[in-house]
Design an enzyme around this catalytic site. Structure first.
Site, PDB file in Angstrom:
ATOM      1  N   GLU A   3      -6.316  -9.148   3.416  1.00 44.34           N
ATOM      2  CA  GLU A   3      -5.961 -10.296   4.279  1.00 44.34           C
ATOM      3  C   GLU A   3      -7.227 -10.932   4.864  1.00 44.34           C
ATOM      4  O   GLU A   3      -7.350 -12.165   4.925  1.00 44.34           O
ATOM      5  CB  GLU A   3      -5.040  -9.841   5.418  1.00 44.34           C
ATOM      6  CG  GLU A   3      -4.621 -11.015   6.307  1.00 44.34           C
ATOM      7  CD  GLU A   3      -3.905 -10.586   7.584  1.00 44.34           C
ATOM      8  OE1 GLU A   3      -3.032  -9.704   7.521  1.00 44.34           O
ATOM      9  OE2 GLU A   3      -4.225 -11.141   8.647  1.00 44.34           O
ATOM     10  N   HIS A  58      -0.445 -10.380   1.648  1.00 41.96           N
ATOM     11  CA  HIS A  58      -1.746 -10.460   2.335  1.00 41.96           C
ATOM     12  C   HIS A  58      -2.421 -11.821   2.229  1.00 41.96           C
ATOM     13  O   HIS A  58      -3.274 -12.155   3.041  1.00 41.96           O
ATOM     14  CB  HIS A  58      -2.732  -9.470   1.701  1.00 41.96           C
ATOM     15  CG  HIS A  58      -2.408  -8.039   1.937  1.00 41.96           C
ATOM     16  ND1 HIS A  58      -2.056  -7.550   3.150  1.00 41.96           N
ATOM     17  CD2 HIS A  58      -2.424  -6.974   1.091  1.00 41.96           C
ATOM     18  CE1 HIS A  58      -1.852  -6.235   3.060  1.00 41.96           C
ATOM     19  NE2 HIS A  58      -2.056  -5.873   1.816  1.00 41.96           N
ATOM     20  N   HIS A  69       0.842  -1.205   0.000  1.00 41.85           N
ATOM     21  CA  HIS A  69       0.000   0.000   0.000  1.00 41.85           C
ATOM     22  C   HIS A  69       0.875   1.252   0.000  1.00 41.85           C
ATOM     23  O   HIS A  69       0.851   2.044   0.938  1.00 41.85           O
ATOM     24  CB  HIS A  69      -0.930   0.007   1.215  1.00 41.85           C
ATOM     25  CG  HIS A  69      -2.006  -1.012   1.094  1.00 41.85           C
ATOM     26  ND1 HIS A  69      -2.493  -1.720   2.158  1.00 41.85           N
ATOM     27  CD2 HIS A  69      -2.678  -1.461   0.009  1.00 41.85           C
ATOM     28  CE1 HIS A  69      -3.419  -2.554   1.734  1.00 41.85           C
ATOM     29  NE2 HIS A  69      -3.550  -2.420   0.442  1.00 41.85           N
ATOM     30  N   CYS A  88       0.435 -10.110  14.444  1.00 42.73           N
ATOM     31  CA  CYS A  88       1.859 -10.229  14.108  1.00 42.73           C
ATOM     32  C   CYS A  88       2.661  -9.229  14.943  1.00 42.73           C
ATOM     33  O   CYS A  88       2.407  -8.026  14.867  1.00 42.73           O
ATOM     34  CB  CYS A  88       2.047  -9.957  12.620  1.00 42.73           C
ATOM     35  SG  CYS A  88       3.776  -9.924  12.139  1.00 42.73           S
ATOM     36  N   SER A 106      -2.972   2.922   2.884  1.00 40.69           N
ATOM     37  CA  SER A 106      -2.530   1.930   3.870  1.00 40.69           C
ATOM     38  C   SER A 106      -3.201   2.129   5.227  1.00 40.69           C
ATOM     39  O   SER A 106      -3.060   3.184   5.856  1.00 40.69           O
ATOM     40  CB  SER A 106      -1.011   2.019   4.026  1.00 40.69           C
ATOM     41  OG  SER A 106      -0.607   1.388   5.213  1.00 40.69           O
ATOM     42  N   SER A 107      -3.929   1.109   5.694  1.00 39.68           N
ATOM     43  CA  SER A 107      -4.591   1.232   7.004  1.00 39.68           C
ATOM     44  C   SER A 107      -3.533   1.191   8.105  1.00 39.68           C
ATOM     45  O   SER A 107      -3.635   1.879   9.115  1.00 39.68           O
ATOM     46  CB  SER A 107      -5.647   0.144   7.198  1.00 39.68           C
ATOM     47  OG  SER A 107      -5.100  -1.122   6.969  1.00 39.68           O
ATOM     48  N   ASN A 108      -2.476   0.405   7.887  1.00 36.00           N
ATOM     49  CA  ASN A 108      -1.380   0.319   8.856  1.00 36.00           C
ATOM     50  C   ASN A 108      -0.726   1.698   9.027  1.00 36.00           C
ATOM     51  O   ASN A 108      -0.410   2.118  10.152  1.00 36.00           O
ATOM     52  CB  ASN A 108      -0.368  -0.723   8.359  1.00 36.00           C
ATOM     53  CG  ASN A 108       0.914  -0.721   9.150  1.00 36.00           C
ATOM     54  OD1 ASN A 108       1.938  -0.267   8.659  1.00 36.00           O
ATOM     55  ND2 ASN A 108       0.860  -1.207  10.378  1.00 36.00           N
ATOM     56  N   SER A 114       4.635  -0.415   5.240  1.00 32.90           N
ATOM     57  CA  SER A 114       4.594  -0.386   3.770  1.00 32.90           C
ATOM     58  C   SER A 114       5.416   0.763   3.199  1.00 32.90           C
ATOM     59  O   SER A 114       5.315   1.061   2.011  1.00 32.90           O
ATOM     60  CB  SER A 114       3.134  -0.277   3.310  1.00 32.90           C
ATOM     61  OG  SER A 114       2.524   0.816   3.966  1.00 32.90           O
TER      62      SER A 114
HETATM   63  S1  SF4 Z   1       2.757  -7.607   9.150  1.00 33.49           S
HETATM   64 FE1  SF4 Z   1       3.519  -9.622   9.810  1.00 33.49          FE
HETATM   65  S2  SF4 Z   1       2.022 -11.052   8.989  1.00 33.49           S
HETATM   66 FE2  SF4 Z   1       1.696  -9.152   7.903  1.00 33.49          FE
HETATM   67  S3  SF4 Z   1       2.960  -9.332   6.071  1.00 33.49           S
HETATM   68 FE3  SF4 Z   1       4.216  -8.317   7.618  1.00 33.49          FE
HETATM   69  S4  SF4 Z   1       5.368  -9.976   8.608  1.00 33.49           S
HETATM   70 FE4  SF4 Z   1       3.661 -10.897   7.507  1.00 33.49          FE
END
Ligand code: SF4
Length: 311
Positions: free
Chosen positions: A145, A86, A52, A215, A243-245, A291
């Site tokens: 995901e 994902h 993302h 994770c 990107s939500s992250n 990302s």
């Molecule tokens: S955040 Fe963790 S589970 Fe997700 S892609 Fe990255 S390493 Fe893999």
């Protein structure tokens, strides 16, 4: 990575640091390396954005990677398609088989393991009962995901984002709870507590099996990122708008340091009002999401040197 700038052009000594914990997680790095390797053997498609982050997608596009969606996938034949970190639902593998598509599976091993756990849980408990087991996924509806995880249960899993959605759960049937890998640990535990409290309130005999499948590659970043944000006067968070992250981690930074700005590209630093407020010996930190490529943070640093107020 700390650099000091104190030359004829600046009236201040600014320390610019790039956060060493920011950038691609293991799963995304692995998928990008796979794409770069496979591109050397010819045409390669990627189902959905590989990461993302618009700039990184563009860089890979220039190397020949073509991003496609599910409609495109159904029209391909005898092609090579990369599956990103994902992961995908079983239906994607089925379509590929029908159309003689060679899949380059770059699903993150952590996600793969989670898919297996959910599928095993679903199949085991399905055999026990006439009703499909009640599998809950703590995650964002529609996230790639989560779609892959739901697919392991023939799309019967219930996706739940917060304790305000308990009315979606049937409290007469056992509950098996899993989490999308990038959700927050606190949010997961708040949901577990809320479900337990409701089981007690209703005096229900059902059980809750809660599996914390978050994770730690991402979860541990919050504390590291907040410490980094507190150690700087100004924080520049670099992340993709899709990107939500990035949004989640940016908000954690902002909480630790209100002088945090979100940018997606270095040119957004030009004439940024916050940078005009730099004091002598100002510390500026650059960080990003899982990302965000390191090269983009480096470019932001270069732009920052130009954007800081001069004498
Ligand atoms: S955040 Fe963790 S589970 Fe997700 S892609 Fe990255 S390493 Fe893999």
């Amino acid at each position: 990575m700390t650099k000091q700038y104190n030359n004829n052009h600046y009236n201040i000594t600014t320390i610019i640091t790039i956060d060493q914990h920011s950038g691609f997680c293991f799963g995304v790095t692995r998928a990008i390396t796979k794409a770069e390797q496979e591109l050397q053997s010819g045409a390669l498609y990627c189902l959905g954005d590989i990461v993302h982050n618009g700039q990184e997608c563009q860089r890979l596009e220039q190397l020949g990677l073509q991003t496609i969606d599910y409609d495109d996938l159904r029209t391909l034949h005898h092609a090579r398609v990369l599956l990103r970190a994902h992961g995908e639902p079983p239906s994607t593998y089925w379509i590929a088989q029908q159309r003689s598509i060679q899949l380059i599976d770059a699903t993150c091993p952590v996600v793969k393991k989670l898919q297996d756990r959910i599928r095993n849980c679903y199949l085991t408990h399905k055999a026990d009962s006439t009703l499909p087991p009640q599998i809950l996924i703590y995650g964002k509806p529609g996230h790639a995901e989560v779609i892959g995880l739901q697919g392991q249960t023939h799309d019967t899993a219930i996706v739940i984002e917060s304790p305000n959605q308990l009315d979606r759960i049937d409290f007469t049937r056992p509950i098996y709870l899993f989490s999308q890998t990038t959700k927050s640990v606190e949010g997961f535990h708040a949901l577990v507590d809320a479900i337990r409290a409701q089981i007690k309130n209703l005096n229900s005999p059902i059980t809750l099996e809660a599996h914390d499948t978050i994770c730690r590659n991402v979860a541990n970043r919050v504390a590291q990122l907040q410490a980094f944000a507190r150690n700087n006067d100004i924080v520049i968070f670099v992340g993709g708008t899709k990107s939500s992250n990035a949004r989640v981690l940016f908000n954690h930074c902002l909480e630790a340091n209100p002088n945090t700005i979100f940018i997606s590209s270095p040119d957004q630093l030009i004439n940024h009002p916050l940078l005009q407020k730099t004091n002598p010996d100002c510390r500026v930190g650059i960080c990003g999401a899982t990302s965000t490529p390191l090269w983009l943070m480096e470019q932001c640093k270069e732009q920052l040197i130009k954007a800081l107020p001069s004498t």
